[in-house]
Design a protein around this motif. Structure first.
Motif, PDB file in Angstrom:
ATOM      1  N   UNK A  81     -27.344 -14.299   6.520  1.00 40.71           N
ATOM      2  CA  UNK A  81     -26.281 -15.179   5.977  1.00 40.71           C
ATOM      3  C   UNK A  81     -26.353 -16.544   6.458  1.00 40.71           C
ATOM      4  N   UNK A  82     -25.652 -17.429   6.004  1.00 39.84           N
ATOM      5  CA  UNK A  82     -25.437 -18.709   6.230  1.00 39.84           C
ATOM      6  C   UNK A  82     -24.193 -18.662   7.378  1.00 39.84           C
ATOM      7  N   UNK A  83     -24.462 -19.037   8.408  1.00 37.12           N
ATOM      8  CA  UNK A  83     -23.341 -18.974   9.368  1.00 37.12           C
ATOM      9  C   UNK A  83     -22.278 -19.785   8.871  1.00 37.12           C
ATOM     10  N   UNK A  84     -21.024 -19.248   9.111  1.00 41.96           N
ATOM     11  CA  UNK A  84     -19.743 -19.921   8.378  1.00 41.96           C
ATOM     12  C   UNK A  84     -20.131 -20.583   7.317  1.00 41.96           C
ATOM     13  N   UNK A  85     -20.755 -19.987   6.266  1.00 46.81           N
ATOM     14  CA  UNK A  85     -21.179 -20.739   5.237  1.00 46.81           C
ATOM     15  C   UNK A  85     -21.824 -22.275   5.287  1.00 46.81           C
ATOM     16  N   UNK A  86     -22.235 -22.562   6.278  1.00 42.42           N
ATOM     17  CA  UNK A  86     -22.713 -23.943   6.631  1.00 42.42           C
ATOM     18  C   UNK A  86     -24.058 -23.961   6.995  1.00 42.42           C
ATOM     19  N   UNK A  87     -24.801 -23.073   7.834  1.00 38.46           N
ATOM     20  CA  UNK A  87     -26.093 -23.162   8.443  1.00 38.46           C
ATOM     21  C   UNK A  87     -27.138 -22.787   7.324  1.00 38.46           C
ATOM     22  N   UNK A  88     -28.144 -23.009   7.708  1.00 42.83           N
ATOM     23  CA  UNK A  88     -29.460 -22.237   7.018  1.00 42.83           C
ATOM     24  C   UNK A  88     -29.447 -20.846   7.396  1.00 42.83           C
ATOM     25  N   UNK A  89     -30.034 -20.084   6.531  1.00 38.40           N
ATOM     26  CA  UNK A  89     -30.296 -18.662   6.673  1.00 38.40           C
ATOM     27  C   UNK A  89     -31.426 -18.557   7.784  1.00 38.40           C
ATOM     28  N   UNK A  90     -31.327 -18.037   8.866  1.00 41.67           N
ATOM     29  CA  UNK A  90     -32.403 -17.803   9.962  1.00 41.67           C
ATOM     30  C   UNK A  90     -33.403 -16.754   9.764  1.00 41.67           C
ATOM     31  N   UNK A  91     -33.135 -15.953   8.889  1.00 35.56           N
ATOM     32  CA  UNK A  91     -34.035 -14.900   8.568  1.00 35.56           C
ATOM     33  C   UNK A  91     -35.362 -15.325   8.088  1.00 35.56           C
ATOM     34  N   UNK A  92     -36.495 -14.927   8.490  1.00 32.45           N
ATOM     35  CA  UNK A  92     -37.666 -15.303   8.101  1.00 32.45           C
ATOM     36  C   UNK A  92     -38.202 -16.522   8.982  1.00 32.45           C
ATOM     37  N   UNK A  93     -37.538 -17.126   9.642  1.00 26.51           N
ATOM     38  CA  UNK A  93     -37.904 -18.073  10.816  1.00 26.51           C
ATOM     39  C   UNK A  93     -38.935 -17.240  11.880  1.00 26.51           C
ATOM     40  N   UNK A  94     -39.668 -18.145  12.193  1.00 27.00           N
ATOM     41  CA  UNK A  94     -40.585 -17.563  13.266  1.00 27.00           C
ATOM     42  C   UNK A  94     -39.933 -17.802  14.726  1.00 27.00           C
ATOM     43  N   UNK A  95     -40.656 -17.084  15.762  1.00 26.79           N
ATOM     44  CA  UNK A  95     -39.699 -16.978  16.897  1.00 26.79           C
ATOM     45  C   UNK A  95     -39.937 -18.462  17.574  1.00 26.79           C
ATOM     46  N   UNK A  96     -40.855 -19.154  17.514  1.00 27.85           N
ATOM     47  CA  UNK A  96     -40.877 -20.426  18.124  1.00 27.85           C
ATOM     48  C   UNK A  96     -39.872 -21.269  17.488  1.00 27.85           C
ATOM     49  N   UNK A  97     -39.551 -21.305  16.267  1.00 30.74           N
ATOM     50  CA  UNK A  97     -38.573 -22.135  15.849  1.00 30.74           C
ATOM     51  C   UNK A  97     -37.333 -21.895  16.186  1.00 30.74           C
ATOM     52  N   UNK A  98     -37.055 -20.481  16.118  1.00 33.47           N
ATOM     53  CA  UNK A  98     -35.605 -19.838  16.557  1.00 33.47           C
ATOM     54  C   UNK A  98     -35.560 -20.436  18.050  1.00 33.47           C
ATOM     55  N   UNK A  99     -36.563 -20.232  19.017  1.00 34.49           N
ATOM     56  CA  UNK A  99     -36.388 -20.233  20.392  1.00 34.49           C
ATOM     57  C   UNK A  99     -36.329 -22.163  20.658  1.00 34.49           C
ATOM     58  N   UNK A 100     -36.991 -23.024  19.995  1.00 34.21           N
ATOM     59  CA  UNK A 100     -36.749 -24.218  19.932  1.00 34.21           C
ATOM     60  C   UNK A 100     -35.167 -24.736  19.655  1.00 34.21           C
ATOM     61  N   UNK A 101     -34.695 -24.346  18.632  1.00 33.89           N
ATOM     62  CA  UNK A 101     -33.366 -24.490  18.043  1.00 33.89           C
ATOM     63  C   UNK A 101     -32.633 -23.878  19.133  1.00 33.89           C
ATOM     64  N   UNK A 102     -32.658 -22.559  19.696  1.00 37.92           N
ATOM     65  CA  UNK A 102     -31.617 -22.141  20.637  1.00 37.92           C
ATOM     66  C   UNK A 102     -31.819 -23.117  22.156  1.00 37.92           C
ATOM     67  N   UNK A 103     -32.820 -23.448  22.345  1.00 33.74           N
ATOM     68  CA  UNK A 103     -32.792 -24.229  23.796  1.00 33.74           C
ATOM     69  C   UNK A 103     -32.037 -25.823  23.193  1.00 33.74           C
ATOM     70  N   UNK A 104     -32.458 -26.304  21.953  1.00 38.44           N
ATOM     71  CA  UNK A 104     -31.552 -27.394  21.618  1.00 38.44           C
ATOM     72  C   UNK A 104     -30.269 -27.369  21.621  1.00 38.44           C
TER      73      UNK A 104
END
Length: 98
Positions: free
Chosen positions: A37-60
């Motif tokens: 899902x797009x979180x709150x109908x605003x964000x990108x769908x994160x399914x399919x992202x690789x772990x490094x991209x997710x980790x970088x985003x969460x750290x940010x």
């Protein structure tokens, strides 16, 4: 000896997945059970992202340096309690969702 090392590696990966699954529970209401899902109908769908991209985003988000889709403050609150190991675990868990 190799069998013991392999067993320990499998066990640690399993624990990481379990920790990632537990940490992801607070994300489900916005991102969906499979991160579909797009979180709150605003964000990108994160399914399919690789772990490094997710980790970088969460750290940010945790550092307060990322504000994608105006979600910076909300996400900073969501990940504030996550240490680096939890961020790594939840990133790996999300990357494995299909």
């Amino acid at each position: 000896m190799k069998k013991i090392a392999l067993a320990l590696l499998v066990a640690s990966v399993s624990l990481m997945a379990a920790d990632g699954a537990a940490a992801y529970k607070k994300c489900v209401s916005c991102h969906g059970a499979k991160a579909e899902k797009k979180a709150l109908n605003k964000s990108a769908v994160i399914q399919g992202w690789d772990a490094a991209k997710i980790e970088t985003s969460l750290q940010g988000y945790k550092a307060g340096t990322l504000n994608n889709y105006g979600m910076g403050a909300l996400m900073k609150g969501q990940v504030a309690s996550y240490d680096d190991a939890t961020i790594k675990a939840v990133s790996a868990y999300i990357a494995g969702l299909k």
